[in-house]
Design an enzyme around this catalytic site. Sequence first.
Site, PDB file in Angstrom:
ATOM      1  N   GLN A  76       0.724  -1.127  -0.135  1.00  0.00           N
ATOM      2  CA  GLN A  76       0.106   0.029   0.059  1.00  0.00           C
ATOM      3  C   GLN A  76       0.991   1.253   0.083  1.00  0.00           C
ATOM      4  OE1 GLN A  76      -3.524  -0.458   0.247  1.00  0.00           O
ATOM      5  NE2 GLN A  76      -3.584   1.757  -0.255  1.00  0.00           N
ATOM      6  N   PHE A  77       1.377   1.599  -1.204  1.00  0.00           N
ATOM      7  CA  PHE A  77       2.200   2.777  -1.306  1.00  0.00           C
ATOM      8  C   PHE A  77       1.458   3.803  -0.866  1.00  0.00           C
ATOM      9  CE2 PHE A  77      -0.032   3.326  -5.313  1.00  0.00           C
ATOM     10  CZ  PHE A  77       0.298   4.599  -5.566  1.00  0.00           C
ATOM     11  N   THR A  78       0.190   4.161  -0.564  1.00  0.00           N
ATOM     12  CA  THR A  78      -0.396   5.344  -0.457  1.00  0.00           C
ATOM     13  C   THR A  78      -0.376   5.754   0.912  1.00  0.00           C
ATOM     14  OG1 THR A  78      -2.536   4.242  -0.285  1.00  0.00           O
ATOM     15  CG2 THR A  78      -1.941   5.218  -2.650  1.00  0.00           C
TER      16      THR A  78
END
Length: 143
Positions: A76-78
Site C-alpha cells: 500500500q504505497f499510498t
Amino acid sequence: MRVLVQRVTSARVVVDGETVGRIEPDGQGLLALVGITHTDDAALAAKMAEKLWRLRILDDELAAADVGAPILVVSQFTLYANTVKGRRPSWNAAAPRPVAEPLVDAFAGALRNLGATVATGVFGADMAVELVNDGPVTVLLEL
C-alpha cells in the site's frame, strides 16, 4: 515503514476477478496494509513483522501469536501520501518498486518464519481488497 493493521473476521484480495489472497479465520485475523519508504531495509521489515505478530489487539488482549490468527499482507504505497500542499497527494516518500517489493516480501516472509499463516496480494496490481473489520479496530504501526 508503515503498516495499517485492521482486525478482521474475513478478508480477501481480488485481481482481475480472481481471488489471489484470502483469510477466513476461526475468529479473528489481521489485514496488514504495508507501506515502504526509501530508508527501510530487511532488518526493519523483520522488526515490524515481530511487532505485528505480537501486537495485542485481538479479543481478550491477545495477539496473533497467541492464537495463530492469519494475516493478509497487501502492499500500500499510498500510506506515504503527502497532502500538506494543495489537493493532489505527492507519493515522493513511497519507495519505488525495486526497493519496496522485496521489502513487502521480506515482511511477509518474516511473519511466516514467526509461525504466521500469511496470504498476500499482488504487488503493483490493481487490487480490490474486501474485508469485514471487526470492532472496528484499525491501528497504524510505524518504525
